[in-house]
Design an enzyme around this catalytic site. Sequence first.
Site, PDB file in Angstrom:
ATOM      1  N   GLY A 230       0.794  -1.218   0.000  1.00  0.00           N
ATOM      2  CA  GLY A 230       0.000   0.000   0.000  1.00  0.00           C
ATOM      3  C   GLY A 230       0.828   1.271   0.000  1.00  0.00           C
ATOM      4  CB  ALA A 262      -0.659  -3.707 -10.598  1.00  0.00           C
ATOM      5  CE1 TYR A 267      -1.431   5.916  -9.999  1.00  0.00           C
ATOM      6  CE2 TYR A 267      -1.275   5.115 -12.252  1.00  0.00           C
ATOM      7  CZ  TYR A 267      -0.671   5.555 -11.094  1.00  0.00           C
ATOM      8  OH  TYR A 267       0.693   5.650 -11.024  1.00  0.00           O
TER       9      TYR A 267
END
Length: 322
Positions: A230, A262, A267
């Site tokens: 993350g 990914a 986004y």
Amino acid sequence: MAAVSISLAFSVDPQRPNQTPAFAFSSSFPRNPFLFSGKSLRASLRIAFSPSSHSSSSSSSASTTTETGSYTFLEDSFRTGRFLSNEELEKLKTLEGFAYFQELESGSMWVRVMRPEDMDPTVKLLAESFSESMLLPTGYESVLRFLVKQYLSEKRGVMPHAVTLVGFFRRRPEACSDGDGVGEAEELAGTVEVCFDRRGANASPPSPIPPKDSPYVCNMTVKKPLRRRGIGWHLLKASEELISQMSSSKDVYLHCRMIDSAPFNMYRKAGYEVVKTDNILILLMLQRRKHLMCKKLPLCTDSPESVDMVAVDNELSSSSNA
């Protein structure tokens, strides 16, 4: 023919007429080392003498006195070597005090503006990322490091119109492999570049070309062993938070290669939408097709947006822009 611009400004302390003023030097050659084109080669040279902290309040220009005196409130690493407007000085102070903190499942991370001592590890991280994304041989990495360092040095020269952020990560003690209960020292985990306006925008941006007057996020990458935690997500959130403080425009743009599924999923989860995609003819120029994505920031972003971080961690194997 190459165009060269030179500007010279200095301030001398009247109480120390024999002092030898120090000067700052910055140059660009070319403006964007990662994007090559047939345009005329441009180089710029800026020289500005650093103002003395003991300079007299009397000056031939009141505005120059205000700008010179204001430099004493900034750390050395945030002085640009050129005279700035009051608005630019206020923005530099915002950059100096910016910090973004976040607790993750496996540790904690924090993001701030890159300082001179962060230059070499950031250069190494970006060079490795570009080399990986372009499938270049290992021997070419030293050349990339040289180009990246020139590029980052130039970007520091245009602050506060553009800035490079760096993220650091510290593992939780229970997450350490040796099991001794002692957390590891923080390490550079990732970086991202943010351009706030036209003056900070790249001279030769990738296609599809984003609006130069709008904030733009690029060159984001996470250290390979630290991916899937993350970190890329929070580098993006830190960029958006800083843009909210620095820019009146809330339309944020970024690029994502079509092959990078990914980052694209990340986004989309963050609220970015595709506004334009490269024409297939771009392949004839030996370039990857890219999406130009945009997000309108809310008027207030006091807290990070909620999102299923587990899902992001599972999907995100890397988070770098072309």
